[in-house]
Scaffold this motif. Structure first.
Motif, PDB file in Angstrom:
ATOM      1  N   ALA A   1      45.578   9.430  13.823  1.00 44.15           N
ATOM      2  CA  ALA A   1      45.161   8.043  13.622  1.00 44.15           C
ATOM      3  C   ALA A   1      45.062   7.385  15.001  1.00 44.15           C
ATOM      4  O   ALA A   1      45.821   7.713  15.915  1.00 44.15           O
ATOM      5  CB  ALA A   1      46.176   7.311  12.761  1.00 44.15           C
ATOM      6  N   GLU A   2      44.095   6.470  15.145  1.00 42.22           N
ATOM      7  CA  GLU A   2      43.757   5.987  16.489  1.00 42.22           C
ATOM      8  C   GLU A   2      44.839   5.163  17.163  1.00 42.22           C
ATOM      9  O   GLU A   2      45.071   5.309  18.364  1.00 42.22           O
ATOM     10  CB  GLU A   2      42.460   5.191  16.423  1.00 42.22           C
ATOM     11  N   ILE A   3      45.467   4.277  16.414  1.00 43.27           N
ATOM     12  CA  ILE A   3      46.493   3.440  17.057  1.00 43.27           C
ATOM     13  C   ILE A   3      47.663   4.332  17.470  1.00 43.27           C
ATOM     14  O   ILE A   3      48.224   4.179  18.554  1.00 43.27           O
ATOM     15  CB  ILE A   3      46.966   2.299  16.128  1.00 43.27           C
TER      16      ILE A   3
ATOM     17  N   SER B   1      51.045   0.313  12.808  1.00 45.90           N
ATOM     18  CA  SER B   1      50.786   0.475  14.242  1.00 45.90           C
ATOM     19  C   SER B   1      52.060   0.637  15.057  1.00 45.90           C
ATOM     20  O   SER B   1      52.009   0.736  16.269  1.00 45.90           O
ATOM     21  CB  SER B   1      50.005  -0.740  14.748  1.00 45.90           C
TER      22      SER B   1
ATOM     23  N   ASN C   1      49.125   4.718  21.147  1.00 49.85           N
ATOM     24  CA  ASN C   1      50.533   4.491  21.460  1.00 49.85           C
ATOM     25  C   ASN C   1      51.126   5.692  22.194  1.00 49.85           C
ATOM     26  O   ASN C   1      51.929   5.533  23.115  1.00 49.85           O
ATOM     27  CB  ASN C   1      51.331   4.223  20.178  1.00 49.85           C
TER      28      ASN C   1
END
Lengths: 475, 217
Positions: free
Chosen positions: B122-124, B100, B128
């Motif tokens: 990717a989601e994180i 992350s 960010n």
């Protein structure tokens, strides 16, 4: 959209407001912090002249950079010392509890939270670490976040999030001999892909999940992120409550336990809950899994042949070709017999007491292969202390393992524990990405803790089911 | 190597500094980074995270792909002279998976990247990026392959990522892209700095907390 799942219920209980972006502002019940991703957030807070809103709901530990050999201060590595000092100052100023190495409570953040009872069912848990998903094993909604979000949580006690879909992953049947939680999650990621979980939270269910202890459930939830899911969870049950009863949070306060239990029961997914997707995997058909490539989705059963890239879906072929070149494996071969140089038993996935106990049953009375550097890095100082009391340390060290102090260690190689050159490592950790264990030429093979133990003894990846388990002598 | 750590945007940010900045579109030349499942350990290797600020991370972006053991340059788009001024990165599927660490988008931004166009993120990582005001817009694999080839062939051509209209324009082409609803609103309305937004609800946060059985008074 899902309805009446644990995810829906806990989300609703923590929803503060809808933001103009359409995101929901969620109250954060537990904010865990460590030395790598929080210093910049505290810096941003200072720039804006803000204070930590809920220091009592925040807990700190140090794990990524902490040396696992000589821990005397100042640390030999100046950068590590600077990060540690920064964390010490930040938590002192804000009045945040800190499981530092002098307390005997320090360890990997995802081991420390559950063992102290900080992690509880029906909570929202966040941490600047993708493996925060681990805490979902308790029926908490637990999310890994970035540093700007850490700033948000420090400043407001809440986080902005979009609601996701819920996929129920049912693992049926009974896991066979030598098969563990780690194999379950590697099988899930293989089936659904490393990005299969994007947009989802995974609810793990079924007989094979329910029969796991809390450590196993944590291993499964821990790697949800490797499957692309933002979080994973298991509904709380008697197994959960038994664990909680023995933690610091409730051991001396049974009344508190009884007071909270109805809440924990109330947030379980209803029997007729609605899911956005349901996937079923036959747990009884699984065998110990090993990765052959450089993503956690590139895994196979120990007796299966390595796939040919051209037999994979087109989108995976290029990655598979490069992975096979890096790992120096050929399609049609098996991973059984793959030579290793290092065996690493550790990480937030598999360095809990139950993991070390199982591995010790393989190691007892045997010797690490002469060409292998083998190490055990307990997940926390408490795991370490208990393992030493139980005689596990003696089992490992007599066999030739190094017994080190608690930390993340060779999972990501931010301290001195790193692969060198193109060494191959049998690892109980969660990622086999190129460079992950500290050397960009290093080769990582993911597997369960007993498989790591077996590989350490044989010097090659090997099927642990061929090795007879032994009782560990009591200390 | 490029060590542009100013974080300055070529275009797109509609002025103003700090939290109320809006990002309706980003224009700049492109750089293609090919491959699925490019994880954040590759984008910024762990050893460069032994820092207490994000300053200076730009020079370490994709370090192990760009430099050999003797710190000599390897073949990599980010080492090529023609891509040095790029601010739009064209990537494939599941970009930014793994850790992350916000260090990853911070490193890319400090190298000069203001927008990413890819098959999926990717989601994180995407979250960010949003916190830094960097759009992550998606299109299908064919469209991305085409964009990557175009960028390769026309390193000086402007790529215009229109966040509000959900399009990417380059050469004589315009393709539809997808921008997550919350991301689009946050960027276009300048509400991607969530701290101030959420602080205004401090009273409700307290009420929500007090209503939870596990929160002690």
């Amino acid at each position: 959209m899902s309805e009446r799942t644990l995810y829906d219920k806990v989300w609703d209980r923590h929803a503060v407001a809808e933001l103009p972006t359409g995101q929901t502002q969620l109250f954060v019940g537990l904010h865990l912090i460590h030395e790598v991703t929080s210093p910049q957030a505290f810096g941003m807070l200072r720039e804006r002249d803000l204070e930590v809103a809920y220091p009592d709901r925040t807990h700190a530990t140090v794990d990524h950079i902490v040396p696992t050999a000589d821990q005397s201060r100042p640390y030999g590595d100046d950068a590590a010392e600077e990060m540690m000092s920064e964390l010490e100052e930040n938590v002192r100023e804000a009045g945040i509890d800190f499981s530092d190495p002098t307390t005997g409570d320090q360890g990997i953040v995802h081991v420390v939270g559950p063992e102290q009872g900080l992690t509880q069912p029906g909570m929202t848990v966040v941490c600047g670490d993708s493996h925060t998903a681990t805490h979902g094993a308790f029926g908490a909604l637990a999310f890994g976040i970035g540093t700007s979000q850490i700033r948000d949580v420090l400043a407001t006690g809440s986080i902005a999030m979009e609601k996701q879909q819920v996929r129920k992953i049912e693992i049926t049947g009974e896991l066979g001999a030598g098969v563990e939680a780690k194999d379950v999650i590697l099988a899930v990621i293989r089936k659904l892909g490393t990005d299969g979980g994007v947009g989802y939270v995974y609810e793990y269910a079924g007989d094979a999940i329910e029969s796991l202890g809390m450590e196993g459930r944590m291993s499964v939830c821990n790697m949800s992120i490797e499957g692309g899911a933002r979080a994973g969870y298991v509904n709380p049950d008697e197994t959960t409550y038994e664990w909680l009863r023995e933690t610091d949070a409730f051991r001396g306060d049974p009344e508190r336990f009884e007071r909270l239990k109805p809440y924990w029961e109330s947030i379980r997914s209803d029997a007729d809950a609605e899911y956005d997707d349901v996937v079923t995997i036959d747990g009884g058909a699984l065998e110990p899994m090993v990765t052959w490539g450089t993503t956690p989705g590139q895994g196979i059963g120990i007796s299966e042949p390595i796939p040919a890239p051209e037999d994979l879906p087109e989108s995976e072929r290029d990655t598979a070709r490069r992975a096979q070149e890096h790992m120096r494996v050929e399609p049609g071969e098996k991973m059984d017999g793959y030579e290793i140089d290092v065996a690493f038993l550790g990480s937030c996935t598999n360095a809990r007491l139950a993991d070390l106990r199982r591995a010790a049953r393989i190691v007892t009375g045997r010797e690490v292969h002469s060409d292998v550097r083998a190490m055990v890095v307990p997940g926390s100082q408490r795991v370490q202390a208990t393992a030493e009391e139980e005689g596990l340390k003696d089992v490992f060290t007599e066999a030739g393992f190094e017994w080190r102090n608690a930390g993340c260690s060779m999972c990501l190689g931010m301290n001195e524990d790193q692969l060198e050159g193109d060494e191959a490592c049998a690892s109980s950790s969660n990622r086999n990405f190129v460079g992950r264990q500290g050397s960009k030429d290093g080769r990582t093979v993911l597997m369960n803790p007993r498989m790591v133990a077996a590989a350490a003894l044989k010097g090659t990846v090997t099927d642990v089911r061929e090795i007879e388990e032994r009782e560990v002598p009591t200390a | 190597m490029s060590t542009d750590d100013s974080g300055a945007t070529e275009a797109g940010a509609d002025g103003g500094d700090g939290p109320v900045e809006t990002v309706e579109h980003v224009s700049g030349t492109g750089v293609p980074i090919r491959g699925n499942d490019i994880d954040t350990d590759q984008i910024i290797p762990a050893r460069f995270m032994k820092v207490v600020t994000f300053d200076g991370l730009g020079q370490f972006a994709f370090f192990d792909q760009r430099f050999d053991d003797d710190d000599e340059l390897k073949d990599h788009p980010m080492n090529e002279e023609r891509f040095q001024e790029a601010s739009v990165m064209a990537v494939n599927a599941n970009f930014g998976c793994g850790s992350s660490r916000e260090h990853a988008p911070q490193a890319l931004q400090r190298w000069g990247i203001d927008a990413l166009v890819g098959e999926s993120f990717a989601e994180i990582f995407a979250g960010n990026c949003l916190a830094l005001g960097i759009p992550t817009v998606t299109a299908d694999s064919e469209a991305i392959a085409d964009l990557q080839k175009f960028v390769e062939d026309h390193p000086d051509a402007m790529i215009d990522v229109d966040v509000a209209a959900e399009t990417v324009r380059y050469g004589d082409r315009e393709i539809d892209v997808t921008v997550d609803d919350a991301q689009r609103t946050a960027l276009v309305d300048g509400e991607w700095d969530t701290t101030a937004l959420m602080r205004s609800n401090a009273g409700v946060v307290d009420e929500t907390a007090r209503a939870l059985p596990y929160v002690d008074d």
